[in-house]
Enzyme design. Structure first.
Site, PDB file in Angstrom:
ATOM      1  CG  PHE A  29      32.033 -76.921  27.195  1.00 17.88           C
ATOM      2  CD1 PHE A  29      31.311 -75.755  27.338  1.00 17.88           C
ATOM      3  CD2 PHE A  29      31.336 -78.088  26.906  1.00 17.88           C
ATOM      4  CE1 PHE A  29      29.932 -75.726  27.185  1.00 17.88           C
ATOM      5  CE2 PHE A  29      29.962 -78.082  26.752  1.00 17.88           C
ATOM      6  CZ  PHE A  29      29.252 -76.903  26.890  1.00 17.88           C
ATOM      7  CD  GLN A  61      29.164 -87.410  29.854  1.00 16.06           C
ATOM      8  OE1 GLN A  61      28.450 -86.686  29.163  1.00 16.06           O
ATOM      9  NE2 GLN A  61      30.482 -87.467  29.697  1.00 16.06           N
ATOM     10  CG  HIS A  97      25.242 -83.092  32.103  1.00 15.90           C
ATOM     11  ND1 HIS A  97      25.281 -82.042  32.998  1.00 15.90           N
ATOM     12  CD2 HIS A  97      25.726 -82.617  30.932  1.00 15.90           C
ATOM     13  CE1 HIS A  97      25.768 -80.970  32.385  1.00 15.90           C
ATOM     14  NE2 HIS A  97      26.049 -81.299  31.131  1.00 15.90           N
ATOM     15  CG  LEU A 143      21.756 -80.664  29.975  1.00 20.91           C
ATOM     16  CD1 LEU A 143      22.506 -81.632  30.885  1.00 20.91           C
ATOM     17  CD2 LEU A 143      22.134 -80.926  28.523  1.00 20.91           C
ATOM     18  CD  GLU A 199      31.034 -79.556  30.634  1.00 22.55           C
ATOM     19  OE1 GLU A 199      32.189 -79.420  30.209  1.00 22.55           O
ATOM     20  OE2 GLU A 199      30.449 -80.646  30.703  1.00 22.55           O
ATOM     21  NE  ARG A 237      29.312 -82.706  29.841  1.00 24.57           N
ATOM     22  CZ  ARG A 237      28.551 -82.630  28.768  1.00 24.57           C
ATOM     23  NH1 ARG A 237      28.059 -83.727  28.219  1.00 24.57           N
ATOM     24  NH2 ARG A 237      28.282 -81.460  28.223  1.00 24.57           N
ATOM     25  CG  HIS A 245      23.903 -85.927  29.317  1.00 25.80           C
ATOM     26  ND1 HIS A 245      22.867 -85.129  28.879  1.00 25.80           N
ATOM     27  CD2 HIS A 245      25.020 -85.483  28.681  1.00 25.80           C
ATOM     28  CE1 HIS A 245      23.328 -84.235  28.016  1.00 25.80           C
ATOM     29  NE2 HIS A 245      24.631 -84.441  27.869  1.00 25.80           N
ATOM     30  NE  ARG A 263      28.843 -86.698  25.052  1.00 16.64           N
ATOM     31  CZ  ARG A 263      28.423 -85.488  25.409  1.00 16.64           C
ATOM     32  NH1 ARG A 263      29.122 -84.415  25.072  1.00 16.64           N
ATOM     33  NH2 ARG A 263      27.323 -85.349  26.125  1.00 16.64           N
TER      34      ARG A 263
END
Length: 586
Positions: free
Chosen positions: A119, A240, A242, A252, A255, A286, A353, A397
Site C-alpha cells: 500500500f 484527505q 483520496h 472510491l 489504493e 495519498r 475521503h 493518513r
C-alpha cells in the site's frame, strides 16, 4: 414533554468498526450495552473500506512494527503523536489475529497465512523491497470485518437501536456525561438513554464536500455533538482527498489497485508519478498522489473532453488477478464509470475521503477537553474511530491505517470503559436543564411557514466547501470561504421543513444533519485559514514549505466565537526513541 427513558451501563453512538469492536469488549464483560445507529449496523461506512488493514505480520516479506511506526510518523508529516502511533502499530498484530479468530474471512496465501498487499507510503525493507503490510479480504475488507463484528455482537447480546438518530449529549454541571437524547426515525419520537459512560463512534464528515467517497450518512454527527457540548475539535484542517475517486462521481477506487500493480497515466499515456515521486511512484502517500493528479490536470495533461481527470491502468494485470484480488473494483467501475478495467483504464480524480482530525482523545479513547497536554479527561465520555483524533494520522493518513485505527482504539476504549464502570457503579442524577436544551433543539424543526429548504442550503454549503477548502488552498480564497460559511450558518434559522409527518421523516433527519455539517465545515475552514504552512494534506501554495518552528502543533477549534487554540505534539513514544522531523520524500 414526557420522554421515554432507558438505562444502560454504556451508550455507544455509531455501529461501525470502532463502535462494534468496543461494544463486543463490553458485552463480553457482561455490561449492559446500547448501540445507537441511524442505519442498520452493517450499512455503517466501515463496510465501504476496500483495500485492507495494516499490521506487520511479515507473511509475505520481512517486516516489523518499528517500520510500520516509522512509515506512519513519516506519513503524518511528523504531526502525529508518536506515543499513540507506537501503541497502534504494536497492537495491530494481536488486533488482526483477534479479528481472524472471530471469523473475518481474510484472503489467504498458499501456505494458509493471511494475504498481505503493498500500500502507499510503506517503506522498503532491508532487502530493498516495499513492505507488503496490508491484510486484505479481496477488495471488500471493511465489509468482511463489519459483518463479523456485528454477528459477534448479536452472539454477545448487545442491545441495538437501529435507525435511531443521536441528537445531543446530556451532561451535568460538573461535566459528567449522563447519556444522550436520540430520535426514533421510524416513529419520530425522542428517547432519552441514560448511561454511566458514552462512546462517540459516529464516523467521518465527508459530506461537507460536494464530491466525496463517503456515504450519505457521513455528516459529522458526533463531532458536532461534541462542539455543541462545549468541546473542541482538533486538526480539522487536515482533510484527505483520496487520489483515485471515479471522475465526476467520487466513488472510491481502492489504493489496493495500485498495490496490486495498477498505475496512473495522463493523456499521453505517460506514468507521470515517476516525475513527482521517483522512488515510490504510484504508491507514494495519498496527499502526494492527489496533488500530483491535480497538478497534471492543471498543466493541461488531463484526459477526456474536458481534460479534467487522469486514467488508472489495470488491464495489464490480467482478468484472473482482477477477478481474484479486485472483484468489487471491477463491478464499481462498470456501474459508475461504464468501464471494464479488464479492457480499459478507469477515469479517476481526487475525491474528499477522510478527516485526520476530530474529537481530541488520549490513546485510551478518553476525550481531552482542553489545550493542556496534561489536562484531565472528560469523565465518562469516550470517542473512537474517524470522529476522534488520538492523532495517529497527524497531517496525512496512510492507506490501511484507518481500519486499524478504528479497531485498535475501539477495542482499547471498550477496555477502559470496563474499568471506569467498575469504579462508577451508580447512575448520576439526571440534569433536567441539559435534557430541555436537547429537546428544544429538536422541537425547533416543528416550526412551519415559508423559508429555505434543507436541500437548497445543503447544496450551497457543500459547493462552498469544495470551492474554498479543497486540495489546494490560498489565503484570500479561504478567507472568503469562511465568511460564506458563516453566512450560511446564520441562514439555518430560515430553513423550514417541507414534511412535518412523524413516520420516517427523512426531511427532519436531513435538517439535523445539515446543522451538523455546517458546524463541522466551519471547523475545517477556520482551522485551515489560520495554519500558514504546507503540511500533509493541508497544501498552501502561498506558504509552500512545512514550518516546524512555528507550526509543529495541533489546532483546537471551539464553536463558541469560532475560537482557536493550539497544543503541542507528543513526540516521545512509549518504549523506543522518537523519530525526529525530516524532509518527507517518496
Amino acid at each position: 414533554m414526557a420522554l421515554e427513558k432507558q438505562r444502560f451501563d454504556t451508550l455507544i453512538m455509531g455501529a461501525g468498526g470502532a463502535g462494534l469492536n468496543a461494544a463486543l469488549q463490553l458485552a463480553n464483560a457482561n455490561l449492559k450495552v446500547a448501540v445507537v445507529s441511524k442505519v442498520f449496523p452493517t450499512r455503517s461506512h466501515t463496510v465501504a473500506a476496500q483495500g485492507g488493514v495494516n499490521a506487520a505480520l511479515a507473511n509475505v516479506l520481512p517486516d516489523n512494527w518499528h517500520w510500520h511506526m516509522f512509515d506512519t510518523v513519516k506519513g503524518s508529516d511528523y504531526l502525529g503523536d508518536q506515543d499513540a502511533i507506537e501503541y497502534m502499530c504494536r497492537e495491530a498484530i494481536p488486533t488482526v489475529y483477534e479479528l481472524e479468530h472471530n471469523g473475518v474471512p481474510f484472503s489467504r496465501l498458499t501456505n494458509g497465512k493471511i494475504y498481505q498487499r503493498a500500500f502507499g507510503g510503506q517503506s522498503q525493507n532491508f532487502g530493498g523491497e516495499q513492505a507488503a503490510r496490508t491484510c486484505a479480504a479481496a477488495d471488500r475488507t471493511g465489509h468482511a470485518i463489519l459483518h463479523t463484528l456485528y454477528q459477534q455482537n448479536i452472539r454477545a447480546k448487545t442491545h441495538f437501536y437501529d435507525e435511531y438518530f443521536a441528537v445531543d449529549l446530556i451532561r451535568d454541571d460538573e461535566g459528567y456525561v449522563l447519556g444522550a437524547l436520540v430520535l426514533n426515525i421510524a416513529t419520530g419520537e425522542p428517547l432519552l438513554i441514560e448511561s454511566k459512560t458514552a462512546l462517540l463512534a459516529t464516523g467521518g464528515c465527508g459530506q461537507v464536500f460536494r464530491t466525496t467517497s463517503n456515504a450519505h450518512i457521513n455528516t459529522g454527527d458526533g463531532m458536532a455533538m461534541a462542539l455543541r457540548a462545549g468541546l473542541p475539535l482538533m486538526d480539522m484542517e487536515f482533510f484527505q482527498f483520496h487520489p483515485t475517486g471515479i471522475a465526476g462521481k467520487g466513488m472510491l477506487i481502492t489504493e489496493g489497485v495500485r498495490g496490486e500493480g495498477g498505475y496512473l497515466i495522463n493523456k499521453d499515456g505517460d506514468r507521470f508519478m515517476e516525475k513527482y515521486a521517483p522512488n515510490a511512484k504510484d504508491l507514494a502517500s495519498r496527499d502526494v498522489v492527489a496533488r500530483s493528479i491535480v497538478t497534471e490536470v492543471r498543466e493541461g495533461n488531463g484526459v477526456g473532453p474536458e481534460a479534467d481527470h487522469v486514467l488508472l491502468k489495470v488491464n495489464h494485470l490480467g482478468e484472473e488477478v482482477i477477478a481474484k484480488r479486485l472483484p468489487g473494483i471491477r463491478e464499481s467501475s462498470k456501474i459508475f464509470a461504464g468501464v471494464d478495467p479488464v479492457k480499459d483504464p478507469i477515469p479517476v480524480f481526487p475525491t474528499a475521503h477522510y478527516v485526520m482530525g476530530g474529537i481530541p482523545t488520549d490513546r485510551f479513547g478518553r476525550v481531552m477537553p482542553t489545550a493542556d497536554d496534561d489536562g484531565d479527561h472528560l469523565p465518562g465520555l469516550y470517542a473512537a474511530g474517524e470522529c476522534a483524533c488520538a492523532s495517529v494520522h497527524g497531517a496525512n493518513r496512510l492507506g490501511g491505517n484507518s481500519l486499524l485505527d478504528i479497531l485498535v482504539f475501539g477495542r482499547l476504549a471498550g477496555h477502559n470503559i470496563i474499568e471506569y464502570v467498575k469504579d462508577n457503579t451508580a447512575h448520576r442524577p439526571l440534569d433536567e436543564a441539559s435534557v430541555e436544551k436537547a429537546v428544544s433543539r429538536l422541537q425547533r424543526w416543528d416550526a412551519k411557514g415559508d423559508g429555505i429548504t434543507v436541500s437548497q442550503l445543503r447544496n450551497e454549503f457543500r459547493k462552498t466547501m469544495e470551492d474554498h477548502a479543497g486540495v489546494f488552498r490560498v489565503e484570500d480564497m479561504m478567507a472568503d470561504g469562511v465568511e460564506k460559511v458563516k453566512r450560511l450558518r446564520e441562514k439555518l434559522s430560515e430553513v423550514r421543513l417541507t414534511d412535518h409527518s412523524s413516520t420516517f421523516n427523512t426531511n427532519r433527519t436531513e435538517a439535523l444533519e445539515l446543522e451538523n455539517l455546517i458546524d463541522v465545515g466551519l471547523s475545517i475552514a477556520v482551522s485551515a485559514l489560520h495554519r500558514k504552512e504546507s503540511r500533509g494534506a493541508h497544501s498552501r501554495p502561498d506558504y509552500p514549505k512545512r514550518d516546524d518552528v512555528d507550526w509543529m502543533k495541533h489546532t483546537l477549534y471551539w464553536k463558541e466565537n469560532d475560537r482557536l487554540d493550539y497544543k503541542g505534539v507528543r513526540a516521545q513514544p512509549l518504549t523506543v526513541e522518537s523519530f525526529p522531523p525530516k524532509e518527507r520524500v517518496y
